[in-house]
Write an enzyme that holds these catalytic residues in place. Structure first.
Site, PDB file in Angstrom:
ATOM      1  CB  SER A  95      25.111 -22.139   8.526  1.00 51.53           C
ATOM      2  OG  SER A  95      24.173 -21.806   7.558  1.00 51.53           O
ATOM      3  CG  ASP A 106      21.287 -15.889  11.974  1.00 49.44           C
ATOM      4  OD1 ASP A 106      20.727 -15.698  10.880  1.00 49.44           O
ATOM      5  OD2 ASP A 106      21.902 -16.940  12.247  1.00 49.44           O
ATOM      6  CG  HIS A 154      23.529 -17.023   8.862  1.00 53.68           C
ATOM      7  ND1 HIS A 154      23.088 -17.876   9.841  1.00 53.68           N
ATOM      8  CD2 HIS A 154      24.058 -17.820   7.892  1.00 53.68           C
ATOM      9  CE1 HIS A 154      23.338 -19.134   9.477  1.00 53.68           C
ATOM     10  NE2 HIS A 154      23.922 -19.118   8.306  1.00 53.68           N
TER      11      HIS A 154
END
Lengths: 382, 382
Positions: free
Chosen positions: A157, A324, A357
């Protein structure tokens, strides 16, 4: 106490703090007069100092990535699934460094730290940060630890964004760059969700433009709501369907029973929000989401990702997850395409996973296998 | 004034109000002592009374679906793209009825209406509603207008849920059911977003458990934030990328210019939120999102959609949009599968469109063509 007996755990770990008296010049043009970084290490640095791995954390992360702070700690560090003996980042082979970034609220210099000029917490006056500021402060930590070149810089991320920025800012100081569930810049939808999160905080009257820090209050409702917004976007529709469906926590959908209906998913979100708001600083959250918004890998390279990555000299592993939707596989493919066009060695895997995610934190077998297999290449003579 | 000269517009329209003195028994077991409904009609009812179309509105909709209330009105009714001479719901052929549902805040009996028992606005004490309550009150309106059987009941989103409920509650009172961008029940992700919206409202101290209505205040920040949450989910990632990308409204992403950065998408969302909060009632928003959460078409048919639809006697048109992630094509396909298994005539189209859930309000050529073609079947001798 069973946790430390687990052969896959790094066991009990103790955070350390390093203080740099040299001011740090930030991307915004302002200087941080001094910088403290809190960090943890797992495994041993080898005599050649060639087996060091840097872990970059995401939006709400911190230095405690693996193991336990004490025997009674209920949960291990946030990336314990991937860091430890026999795990993808194998602490029998690697010396792993994990820090809390500046601007954070877990011990490194940030909005809750004392501003030496005023003697009061920085609060809303903490300078705005860019990902490169984190990279520069991480380089200081590398200097301090005597690490000229990381075997790998790794992040998921927002952490993946820092790893990419490392490959451009210090091309000679890393051999491998592992970018998981990231993107070269946020989409409009991503910007929108971050805006919702910040507006949730701003709307809490306790926030008071960040000045709550000077009183004995926290904008708990706003911060909880901001976290709920984030949390929904970290999960996939599939993951939420599997985890909660339309199950009720209380009440009944029978007609005439309206007052006490509560879906499991509602209760879960409220719990997550409330937990977070007692552990995180609202000014930090605002600061971190802004750094995320403003990240744009190729902006100063004529908005050309190929031109940007032509400055990199390391090898890359890029991983994405099928469900995601915050940082979709398409965003990872854009990274891969630019790396290929820039003639950089790149390995790419899109992992089938329902977890959205959040998958980058989960023990998904193909993810762990792929990550482990790539890490076999790292720290050799390459 | 050019708007009424537009040959595709129904022109100037005037809302009407009907009051029913008979109490309405609600699904929750409570009674509404009297019910006022505000509605508009477009086109002429034929002598056989066989060409009437009912429009059911979505979460924040109302009776003003087409045309203009006065010559200076800037925007026409919310579904003007689909209702008018030569449009899919062709007012040269059909008599179109569009109402504000009970619980609404645009003139029909709702939280802002006076509770006859207290002489004060209902506010948070307005009884909870289910979609079937809307259907029952709509049936009263049909009785009042002398319409035994609708040529079609039509709705998008929450409106599509009402249309489906009509097909089960009053199977002999509609010939066609048009269900656009809807679902038989919300997913956990949908429930989560509605929860975020409500929490945004609850978190505004002005809301005060809905009692703001008794003071001269509105929880504007909470309601704006709730609308922003909703709005992000009505748009697709693609639509937002096309519409805003990462364009800035103010400031610059150059280093050293941090203070005034504002992305277009941020500014847009704040504007939408602020507009909405001046036009909508917060208690109504809470009530409507709960009715949406609790909608579950097949719940009382042993959770078997086929068993549910075996009670229907009308024909169905089901439409979905490729980038609608709030009510995805998969949800529409579940409706279609159940209808086929229940041996009901059904036509299905998935429309390629970038606009996400909002697509059902947009003039997308294939959507309008498909919708128009189907409506040719409606109101004949079928």
């Amino acid at each position: 106490m069973t946790t430390t007996l687990d052969s896959g755990s790094v066991g009990i770990v103790t955070p350390r703090t390093v203080r740099f008296d040299q001011p740090l010049l930030l991307a915004c043009g302002r200087e941080l007069p001094d910088v403290e970084l809190v960090y943890e290490t797992y495994g041993e640095l080898n005599p050649q100092r060639s087996n060091a791995i840097l872990i970059c954390h995401a939006l709400s992360g911190h230095h405690h990535a693996a193991g336990y702070h004490h025997e009674d700690e209920r949960k291990p560090g946030w990336w314990d699934e991937c860091i430890g003996p026999g795990k993808p980042i194998d602490t029998r082979r690697f010396f792993v460094v994990s820090l809390n970034n500046i601007g954070g609220c877990h011990g490194s210099t940030g909005p809750t730290s004392i501003n030496p000029e005023t003697g009061k917490p920085w609060g809303p006056d903490f300078p705005p940060l860019r990902a490169r500021d984190w990279v520069h402060s991480q380089a200081r930590l590398a200097d301090y630890l005597g690490i000229d070149c990381w075997a790998a810089v790794i992040g998921g991320s927002l952490g993946g964004m820092q790893a990419m920025r490392w490959s451009l800012e210090y091309p000679d100081r890393l051999k491998h760059c592992v970018v998981i569930a990231a993107a070269m810049k946020l989409s409009a939808q991503n910007l929108a969700f971050n805006e919702l999160a910040r507006q949730a905080i701003f709307s809490d009257p306790v926030f008071d433009d960040g000045n709550y820090i000077y009183r004995d209050e926290i904008p708990a409702r706003g911060l909880a709501l901001a976290r709920m917004v984030g949390h929904v976007t970290y999960l996939s529709d599939e993951a939420m369907a599997n985890k909660f469906g339309r199950e009720l926590r209380a009440g009944s959908l029978e007609m005439g029973n309206e007052d006490d209906i509560e879906f499991q998913v509602q209760s879960y979100l409220r719990y997550q929000g409330s937990q977070f708001s007692s552990q995180f600083d609202a000014n930090t959250y605002v600061l971190m989401t802004r750094a995320l918004d403003y990240f744009d890998l190729a902006r100063e390279y004529d908005n050309d990702p190929v031109k940007a990555f032509s400055h990199a000299r390391c090898s890359f592993l890029v991983i994405s997850f099928s469900t995601d939707w915050r940082f979709s596989p398409t965003r990872s493919q854009e990274i891969v395409d630019a790396l290929i066009a820039a003639d950089r060695p790149v390995t790419y895997a899109e992992i089938e996973a329902d977890e959205g995610h959040d998958a980058f934190l989960m023990p998904i077998p193909r993810y762990l296998r792929t990550f482990s297999a790539y890490m076999q290449r790292v720290g050799g003579d390459d």
